[in-house]
Every structure is written in structure tokens, then in C-alpha cells.
Design an enzyme around this catalytic site. Sequence first.
Site, PDB file in Angstrom:
ATOM      1  CE  LYS A 177       0.003   3.349   4.791  1.00 28.74           C
ATOM      2  NZ  LYS A 177      -0.007   3.407   6.350  1.00 28.74           N
TER       3      LYS A 177
ATOM      4  CG  ASN B  37      -1.797   1.222   1.541  1.00 27.99           C
ATOM      5  OD1 ASN B  37      -1.695   2.045   0.420  1.00 27.99           O
ATOM      6  ND2 ASN B  37      -2.256   1.524   2.610  1.00 27.99           N
TER       7      ASN B  37
ATOM      8  CB  SER C 108       5.467  -1.663  11.845  1.00 29.81           C
ATOM      9  OG  SER C 108       5.262  -0.374  12.058  1.00 29.81           O
TER      10      SER C 108
ATOM     11  N   GLY D 241       3.005   2.561  10.727  1.00 35.21           N
ATOM     12  CA  GLY D 241       3.924   3.475  10.310  1.00 35.21           C
ATOM     13  C   GLY D 241       4.846   3.713  11.646  1.00 35.21           C
TER      14      GLY D 241
ATOM     15  CD  GLU E  10      -2.770   5.618   6.893  1.00 36.51           C
ATOM     16  OE1 GLU E  10      -2.794   5.586   5.373  1.00 36.51           O
ATOM     17  OE2 GLU E  10      -1.892   5.128   7.392  1.00 36.51           O
TER      18      GLU E  10
ATOM     19  CD  GLU F  88      -3.202  -2.200   7.357  1.00 33.30           C
ATOM     20  OE1 GLU F  88      -2.293  -2.552   6.767  1.00 33.30           O
ATOM     21  OE2 GLU F  88      -3.919  -1.157   7.594  1.00 33.30           O
TER      22      GLU F  88
ATOM     23  CG  HIS G  90      -5.766   2.070   5.312  1.00 30.01           C
ATOM     24  ND1 HIS G  90      -5.208   2.831   6.000  1.00 30.01           N
ATOM     25  CD2 HIS G  90      -4.690   1.143   4.964  1.00 30.01           C
ATOM     26  CE1 HIS G  90      -4.145   2.434   6.495  1.00 30.01           C
ATOM     27  NE2 HIS G  90      -3.661   1.549   5.836  1.00 30.01           N
TER      28      HIS G  90
HETATM   29  P1  13P Z   1       3.279   0.585   7.569  1.00 31.32           P
HETATM   30  O1  13P Z   1       3.916  -0.736   7.034  1.00 31.32           O
HETATM   31  O2  13P Z   1       4.014   1.785   7.008  1.00 31.32           O
HETATM   32  O3  13P Z   1       3.333   0.573   8.923  1.00 31.32           O
HETATM   33  O4  13P Z   1       1.703   0.855   7.200  1.00 31.32           O
HETATM   34  C1  13P Z   1       0.944  -0.288   7.286  1.00 31.32           C
HETATM   35  C2  13P Z   1      -0.399  -0.071   6.554  1.00 31.32           C
HETATM   36  O5  13P Z   1      -1.218   0.755   6.877  1.00 31.32           O
HETATM   37  C3  13P Z   1      -0.512  -0.774   5.132  1.00 31.32           C
HETATM   38  O6  13P Z   1      -1.987  -0.469   4.701  1.00 31.32           O
END
Ligand code: 13P
Length: 257
Positions: free
Chosen positions: A11, A9, A213, A172, A96, A166, A94
Site C-alpha cells: 500500500k 501489498n 488481516s 486492516g 481501496e 478480500e 483493490h
Molecule cells: P491487511 O492484511 O492489512 O488487512 O490488508 C489486506 C489487503 O488489503 C491486501 O491487499
Amino acid sequence: MRKPFIAGNWKMHKTIEEAVSLVRALKKELANVEGCDVAVCPPFVTLPAVREALEGSDIGLGAQNVHWEDEGAFTGEVSPLMLVGLCDYVIIGHSERRNVFGETDEWINKKVHAALAHSLKPIICVGESLEQNRAGETEPFVGGQVRAAFEGITAAQAKLVTMAYEQIWAIGTGLAATGEDANEIIGSAVRGTLADLYGDDVAQTMRVQYGGSVKPQNVAEFLSQPEIDGALVGGASLKAPDFSEIVKKGLAAHLKQ
Ligand code: 13P
């Protein structure tokens, strides 16, 4: 045995040029990898260029979001109809999108229906906050997110869905869950809820990724767990050597089970 599925992903990262150069590198590094589904989910504007760059490779392509209507006065949105022929997968719900952009369980359910109606395979994200986890609310909360996302979805449709668990505070931050913890929650709150909804046979065919992560250093810890069928990778999917290493190490750990 479920075939592992590792998706990146991206982002809100990568210009068109950077996106094309990343997938060209991935194509080379992953050319001989078999036995694992791999996909990249870049921003909307780079999808056509990435689709073209991926020609001749088995790497799948996904979008990071979708609206539920085919067209209309929805400024800034992208419809499922527009993604047909461009993408194989679409990430829906997601954290976010839920927490920064206010997406509700009801919207997420509408998006799942719309994606499936257009033969786009959803990757549905669920996961609890640190506060919910500490308060012991993980199972009812995540189970509730799963139920809401699948409202009105048939068993045949459900089989086309990938789930991604997640934990919000692991995204992150470098603070990944332990493999055992993630395995237990996925078994009870994600696959357990799917088994309640569709029966164990269907739930056992559905893939569940872990996200938060995931790095080359810890991917084996997750992919060696029986309930974890893959990973949804954020930051570490932005560099070809890291993402390729995650795929190779993850697949090796999965096969060792
Ligand atoms: P990170 O791997 O940067 O922690 O992000 C995870 C994520 O949100 C994947 O959709």
C-alpha cells in the site's frame, strides 16, 4: 495441485531506502523457500530500486495499480507500458481503489485487458462489504465483480490471472474471515463464476488468494483450505520476519492438505 502464491501489498508505505532494506531482509529470509511463488507490491516510486535489490532472488515484483492507456494526458497515472520490464504482476481493482478512488468495474476490465496486452500478470481483487455480506448478497455481488473484470478476456488469458478475495471489513481491521467461510465463498462466487465463464478445467488452474488481516498466527487456517491458493497480505507484509513467517507457515499448511 496449484502452486501457492503469497504476495505482499505494501500500500502507501516505505520510502525508497526502507523498501530496499525490507527486500534485502526478505531475500535472506526466503532464500531457501521452494514450492511457493512470492511477490512484493511496493509503491510505484520504489519499483526500480526494489527491482535492483531483488536481483538474484526468486521473489517477484508487482505494482499496485495501472492505467489502461499506454500514454496520454492522465496526470498522476502510470501506464502499463511504463511497467514493462519492471514488474511481473499488477494488482487491479483493490477495494481501496474501488471505494476510495471510485474505480468502476468497467475501468477494472480495461486495466485487465491493458495489463495482459503488456504481459503483466493481473492480481484482480474482489470482495463484498459487511452490509452486503449480512444481506446475503455476497455470491451475486462477488460473482458480478468477477464477470465484469473478465469481460472479453479469453480462456488462455484468464489462466495468467490470479484472483484475490478480500472481504472489505477484514482489511486492516484484524477481523479475518474464518478459513471455512472464505473457502466456501471462493469456491462458489470466485472459482464457480470462473468455471461458468471458462469451464471447470480452466477455473481449476487459476489461483485464488485470500486477503484481509492475514498474519503469521492465522495464515495456516486459510492456506489449508482446498480453494485457497495463497494470500494477499497488507500490514503484515511490511516487516520481513512477519512476511517470511507467513510464507513459510502458509506453504507448510498448503502442503499438508
Ligand atoms: P491487511 O492484511 O492489512 O488487512 O490488508 C489486506 C489487503 O488489503 C491486501 O491487499
